[in-house]
Design an enzyme around this catalytic site. Structure first.
Site, PDB file in Angstrom:
ATOM      1  N   ASP A 116       0.835  -1.198   0.000  1.00  0.00           N
ATOM      2  CA  ASP A 116       0.000   0.000   0.000  1.00  0.00           C
ATOM      3  C   ASP A 116       0.871   1.250   0.000  1.00  0.00           C
ATOM      4  O   ASP A 116       0.613   2.205   0.726  1.00  0.00           O
ATOM      5  CB  ASP A 116      -0.940   0.000   1.211  1.00  0.00           C
ATOM      6  CG  ASP A 116      -2.025   1.075   1.115  1.00  0.00           C
ATOM      7  OD1 ASP A 116      -2.401   1.448  -0.019  1.00  0.00           O
ATOM      8  OD2 ASP A 116      -2.485   1.554   2.160  1.00  0.00           O
TER       9      ASP A 116
ATOM     10  N   LYS B 255       2.054   4.689  -1.004  1.00  0.00           N
ATOM     11  CA  LYS B 255       1.406   5.880  -1.543  1.00  0.00           C
ATOM     12  C   LYS B 255       1.977   7.073  -0.791  1.00  0.00           C
ATOM     13  O   LYS B 255       2.664   6.906   0.238  1.00  0.00           O
ATOM     14  CB  LYS B 255      -0.117   5.799  -1.359  1.00  0.00           C
ATOM     15  CG  LYS B 255      -0.549   5.576   0.082  1.00  0.00           C
ATOM     16  CD  LYS B 255      -2.043   5.333   0.175  1.00  0.00           C
ATOM     17  CE  LYS B 255      -2.458   4.996   1.611  1.00  0.00           C
ATOM     18  NZ  LYS B 255      -3.891   4.697   1.713  1.00  0.00           N
TER      19      LYS B 255
ATOM     20  N   ASN C 227       1.884   7.277   2.982  1.00  0.00           N
ATOM     21  CA  ASN C 227       2.713   6.333   3.743  1.00  0.00           C
ATOM     22  C   ASN C 227       4.202   6.603   3.600  1.00  0.00           C
ATOM     23  O   ASN C 227       5.025   5.762   3.949  1.00  0.00           O
ATOM     24  CB  ASN C 227       2.389   4.897   3.320  1.00  0.00           C
ATOM     25  CG  ASN C 227       1.066   4.423   3.902  1.00  0.00           C
ATOM     26  OD1 ASN C 227       0.615   4.939   4.925  1.00  0.00           O
ATOM     27  ND2 ASN C 227       0.442   3.456   3.264  1.00  0.00           N
TER      28      ASN C 227
END
Length: 282
Positions: free
Chosen positions: A133, A135, A138
């Protein structure tokens, strides 16, 4: 979780830092007065005993990560109300998504951040940990004495939640505002529910790097189904198509490799991708 509460007998909550799709982040201090960050997952996902047990097991693997481009994980726990939380290295700074609200970055800075992200990913991949995940939300941009340093957070959290709660429940929660994975940054194999590996993270790096350079992602659509079709079938635009001032063919070639539809057409590793970026003359 309330201000002034002490968790695990040593972390005292001081202030609310922010809230995202999966949880709420607080600033706290340990028993020595050193700052830490505490992320409490939303109640919709944090009340599963199985999830708490799984998270504690996974935390031992994440605790092995010791790299300047990965936020350190100190501890995992459950509040008296059953809310799952984890204690992270406190990072003075803000996330990349906030930085991009001010527009694209100059190429040298964008590529430097991407190199640091790839360094952190390569370290994690050595332990068999795939982010899944990646992105801008993050990627934290820490202010250090040496300048800016990118730090990754939330390794493997989506997979952990999906494994415990099931994909159908995760899809239901996503519709209610709890985010499990982010379609704008998903590799084709993730969308097709095919096996993922380290090269899945490289695809997300390509999306993030493209966004840092141009201020927009290479594939955009109003509807998720249209977005997925673009990820699955549309060619990667060149940087110059979006910004005539970014005619950088060598960087276009690296982005095309990162964003290849098939994993075996991407770089073999995060280390290889980083070396390619290091070879650029910007």
């Amino acid at each position: 979780m309330v201000i002034g509460e002490t968790l695990l007998d040593r972390y005292t909550v001081q202030a609310l830092l922010g809230e995202g799709g999966m949880g709420v982040v607080y600033r706290a201090v340990d028993e020595r007065g050193h700052p830490v960050a505490i992320k409490r997952l939303h109640a919709e996902v944090a009340t599963s005993p199985e999830l708490a047990a799984r998270f504690e097991r996974e935390a031992s693997a994440q605790a092995m990560l010791a790299h300047p481009n990965v936020a350190g994980l100190h501890a995992v726990g459950v509040t008296d109300e059953g809310a799952l939380f984890f204690v992270l290295e406190y990072i003075e700074g803000h996330d990349l998504a906030t930085e991009l609200e001010h527009g694209p970055l100059v190429p040298l800075r964008a590529v430097t951040i991407a190199q640091q992200v790839l360094s952190g990913l390569h370290h994690a991949h050595q332990f068999g940990l795939v982010h899944r995940d990646l992105k801008p939300e993050n990627v934290l941009l820490a202010r250090t004495e040496g300048g800016e340093q990118a730090k990754l957070i939330d390794f493997g959290l989506v997979k952990m939640l999906t494994d415990v709660l099931g994909s159908n429940e995760c899809q239901r929660l996503t519709r209610t505002g709890v985010v499990f994975g982010t379609p704008q940054y998903m590799a084709p194999e993730q969308m097709l529910a095919e096996p993922v590996d380290a090269r899945t993270d490289l695809y997300a790096v390509g999306i993030v790097l493209f966004e840092m350079l141009t201020g927009q992602r290479p594939f955009e659509a109003e509807e998720v189904t249209e977005l997925w079709q673009a990820h699955l079938n549309a060619p990667v635009p060149t940087l110059g198509e979006l910004d005539p001032g970014l005619k950088l063919p060598d960087l276009d070639a690296i982005l095309a490799t990162l964003l290849a539809k098939r994993p075996d057409e991407r770089f073999a590793s995060a280390h290889a991708a980083r070396r390619a970026l290091e070879s650029l003359a910007l």
